[in-house]
Design a protein around this motif. Structure first.
Motif, PDB file in Angstrom:
ATOM      1  N   GLU A   1      42.836  -7.206   8.063  1.00  0.00           N
ATOM      2  CA  GLU A   1      42.807  -5.984   7.267  1.00  0.00           C
ATOM      3  C   GLU A   1      41.373  -5.565   6.975  1.00  0.00           C
ATOM      4  N   VAL A   2      41.164  -4.254   6.850  1.00  0.00           N
ATOM      5  CA  VAL A   2      39.855  -3.709   6.481  1.00  0.00           C
ATOM      6  C   VAL A   2      40.029  -2.815   5.261  1.00  0.00           C
ATOM      7  N   LYS A   3      39.215  -3.076   4.229  1.00  0.00           N
ATOM      8  CA  LYS A   3      39.300  -2.300   2.993  1.00  0.00           C
ATOM      9  C   LYS A   3      37.914  -1.763   2.613  1.00  0.00           C
ATOM     10  N   LYS A   4      37.913  -0.801   1.689  1.00  0.00           N
ATOM     11  CA  LYS A   4      36.670  -0.313   1.107  1.00  0.00           C
ATOM     12  C   LYS A   4      36.574  -0.832  -0.322  1.00  0.00           C
ATOM     13  N   GLU A   5      35.377  -1.313  -0.665  1.00  0.00           N
ATOM     14  CA  GLU A   5      35.204  -1.902  -1.992  1.00  0.00           C
ATOM     15  C   GLU A   5      33.791  -1.645  -2.507  1.00  0.00           C
ATOM     16  N   LYS A   6      33.680  -0.808  -3.532  1.00  0.00           N
ATOM     17  CA  LYS A   6      32.395  -0.519  -4.176  1.00  0.00           C
ATOM     18  C   LYS A   6      31.305  -0.093  -3.184  1.00  0.00           C
ATOM     19  N   GLY A   7      31.652   0.772  -2.281  1.00  0.00           N
ATOM     20  CA  GLY A   7      30.688   1.265  -1.301  1.00  0.00           C
ATOM     21  C   GLY A   7      30.519   0.382  -0.083  1.00  0.00           C
TER      22      GLY A   7
ATOM     23  N   ILE B   1      30.502  -5.407   5.157  1.00  0.00           N
ATOM     24  CA  ILE B   1      29.447  -4.547   5.707  1.00  0.00           C
ATOM     25  C   ILE B   1      28.841  -3.846   4.508  1.00  0.00           C
ATOM     26  N   LYS B   2      27.643  -4.256   4.122  1.00  0.00           N
ATOM     27  CA  LYS B   2      27.021  -3.725   2.896  1.00  0.00           C
ATOM     28  C   LYS B   2      26.732  -2.236   3.064  1.00  0.00           C
ATOM     29  N   ASN B   3      27.124  -1.435   2.077  1.00  0.00           N
ATOM     30  CA  ASN B   3      26.953   0.025   2.095  1.00  0.00           C
ATOM     31  C   ASN B   3      27.641   0.647   3.312  1.00  0.00           C
ATOM     32  N   GLY B   4      28.684  -0.007   3.792  1.00  0.00           N
ATOM     33  CA  GLY B   4      29.337   0.445   5.027  1.00  0.00           C
ATOM     34  C   GLY B   4      30.701   1.057   4.839  1.00  0.00           C
ATOM     35  N   ALA B   5      30.994   1.555   3.635  1.00  0.00           N
ATOM     36  CA  ALA B   5      32.329   2.092   3.367  1.00  0.00           C
ATOM     37  C   ALA B   5      32.648   3.315   4.227  1.00  0.00           C
TER      38      ALA B   5
ATOM     39  N   MET C   1      17.849  -2.619   6.909  1.00  0.00           N
ATOM     40  CA  MET C   1      17.594  -4.015   6.594  1.00  0.00           C
ATOM     41  C   MET C   1      18.421  -4.475   5.392  1.00  0.00           C
ATOM     42  N   GLU C   2      18.603  -3.585   4.430  1.00  0.00           N
ATOM     43  CA  GLU C   2      19.396  -3.934   3.254  1.00  0.00           C
ATOM     44  C   GLU C   2      20.856  -4.178   3.614  1.00  0.00           C
ATOM     45  N   THR C   3      21.317  -3.530   4.686  1.00  0.00           N
ATOM     46  CA  THR C   3      22.675  -3.775   5.158  1.00  0.00           C
ATOM     47  C   THR C   3      22.878  -5.251   5.479  1.00  0.00           C
ATOM     48  N   TYR C   4      21.831  -5.901   5.958  1.00  0.00           N
ATOM     49  CA  TYR C   4      21.891  -7.321   6.301  1.00  0.00           C
ATOM     50  C   TYR C   4      21.405  -8.214   5.162  1.00  0.00           C
ATOM     51  N   GLY C   5      21.101  -7.618   4.017  1.00  0.00           N
ATOM     52  CA  GLY C   5      20.662  -8.398   2.879  1.00  0.00           C
ATOM     53  C   GLY C   5      19.193  -8.728   2.866  1.00  0.00           C
ATOM     54  N   PHE C   6      18.361  -7.961   3.586  1.00  0.00           N
ATOM     55  CA  PHE C   6      16.914  -8.208   3.637  1.00  0.00           C
ATOM     56  C   PHE C   6      16.158  -7.103   2.913  1.00  0.00           C
ATOM     57  N   PRO C   7      15.247  -7.453   2.024  1.00  0.00           N
ATOM     58  CA  PRO C   7      14.373  -6.447   1.422  1.00  0.00           C
ATOM     59  C   PRO C   7      13.209  -6.125   2.361  1.00  0.00           C
TER      60      PRO C   7
ATOM     61  N   CYS D   1      27.662   2.118  11.587  1.00  0.00           N
ATOM     62  CA  CYS D   1      27.234   1.012  10.730  1.00  0.00           C
ATOM     63  C   CYS D   1      26.362   0.073  11.566  1.00  0.00           C
ATOM     64  N   PRO D   2      25.207  -0.336  11.061  1.00  0.00           N
ATOM     65  CA  PRO D   2      24.294  -1.172  11.860  1.00  0.00           C
ATOM     66  C   PRO D   2      24.942  -2.386  12.533  1.00  0.00           C
TER      67      PRO D   2
END
Length: 331
Positions: free
Chosen positions: A230-236, A267-271, A159-165, A201-202
């Motif tokens: 382009e696809v990059k990794k940034e802070k996890g 993609i949150k936490n999707g590095a 859920m946090e991947t989508y920004g939901f607590p 990744c969800p």
């Protein structure tokens, strides 16, 4: 008035009898009901018809809230997608989340359907349906705290991947500690083999099915047909930079025209999790997402397959479909 006082007095006497005499009729009824519930939860061969009964002996005051109607046993309709295949046919209203009508249950439960598809925990449906569509017994039976904690620990990161607590209404401390009067985990220990959780990744782990596409369409702030430069990794996180080529907006939502010029999604936490769709960036993509704290988060990504009948149907349906208006964990 005298009759009301008499009924109230009888109700007190029944409660007192239950507390002082564990072998009273009500206690035996409760024990038998819970025995049948455990039988349902642990037996894969159980049939729904065995549990389509109820014998409530309660007033219309429950969980600190006064209801205008007596509790009732109603059919779980096919359009209650979260729970229509949970294993029993009838549910209690009001439910354990204080929803009094079936339309209210459908609206609120619908927001959780996408989470089931993520397979974050094998007991997700059991936990959610024990609250949204509780089985008809002689008193409400809540999920055990350990069941809540197991589902929360596995599904909250998704859920946090989508920004939901994890929502406050599902705070696990609210539920009873494990005992013989709560619903335990089904897949604990060796009781059963749970479905394997996906490592993808969800937002990348979605079938190209019209129903799935529409669920994410309604849960997203925006939907766009576009190419990825382009696809990059940034802070996890994983950062998707859109190509400057023309984009087709299917749902504008919160986006502004200037957002489309330099469109960047995350993609949150999707590095480090796999996303097969991003292995090749040559094709167009159907991108759906939502805005969280000034950041655009990816909800779903599909390759734009021109020959896909499911995709064609979904795109056509988007033009006329009215999404439900409710607050949802996936909206």
């Amino acid at each position: 008035m005298a009759q009301g006082q008499k009924n109230h007095s009888n109700s007190r006497q029944q409660r007192a009898q239950l507390l002082t005499n564990p072998f009273s009729t009500m206690a035996l009824s409760l024990s038998m009901s819970f025995f049948l519930l455990l039988l349902f939860l642990t037996s894969p061969a159980s049939t729904a018809d065995e549990y389509d009964y109820y014998s409530w002996q309660s007033d219309n005051f429950h969980n600190g809230r006064f209801y205008t109607k007596q509790p009732q046993c109603v059919d779980i309709s096919a359009d209650l997608r979260l729970c229509h295949n949970v294993g029993y046919k009838k549910m209690r209203l009001p439910n354990l989340l204080d929803h009094e009508t079936m339309p209210e249950v459908k609206q609120q439960a619908g927001s959780w359907v996408p989470l089931l598809a993520k397979r974050c925990h094998a007991d997700t449906q059991v936990f959610l349906c024990s609250l949204f569509a509780p089985v008809c017994l002689d008193r409400p039976i809540y999920p055990c705290r350990s069941l809540c904690e197991a589902v929360r620990d596995s599904c909250a990161p998704v859920m946090e991947t989508y920004g939901f607590p994890w929502p406050e209404m599902l705070t696990c401390d609210k539920f009873p500690i494990d005992n013989d009067l709560c619903i335990p985990m089904q897949f604990a220990g060796n009781q059963a083999t749970p479905a394997p959780a996906s490592k993808a990744c969800p937002p990348c782990d979605n079938e190209l099915k019209a129903d799935t596409i529409m669920e994410h369409y309604c849960a997203s702030d925006f939907a766009i047909k576009m190419k990825i430069k382009e696809v990059k990794k940034e802070k996890g996180d994983r950062k998707l930079i859109a190509a400057q080529k023309k984009k087709k907006v299917l749902k504008m939502g919160v986006l502004r025209k200037k957002d489309l010029k330099k469109l960047t999604l995350y993609i949150k936490n999707g590095a480090n999790c796999p996303c097969a769709q991003l292995d090749s960036l040559g094709s167009n993509f159907l991108i759906m997402g939502r805005k969280v704290d000034q950041q655009l988060l990816l909800m779903s990504i599909h390759k734009w397959e021109k020959k896909s009948k499911e995709l064609k149907f979904a795109i056509k349906y988007m033009k006329s479909h009215q999404c439900p208006t409710y607050h949802t964990v996936f909206q």
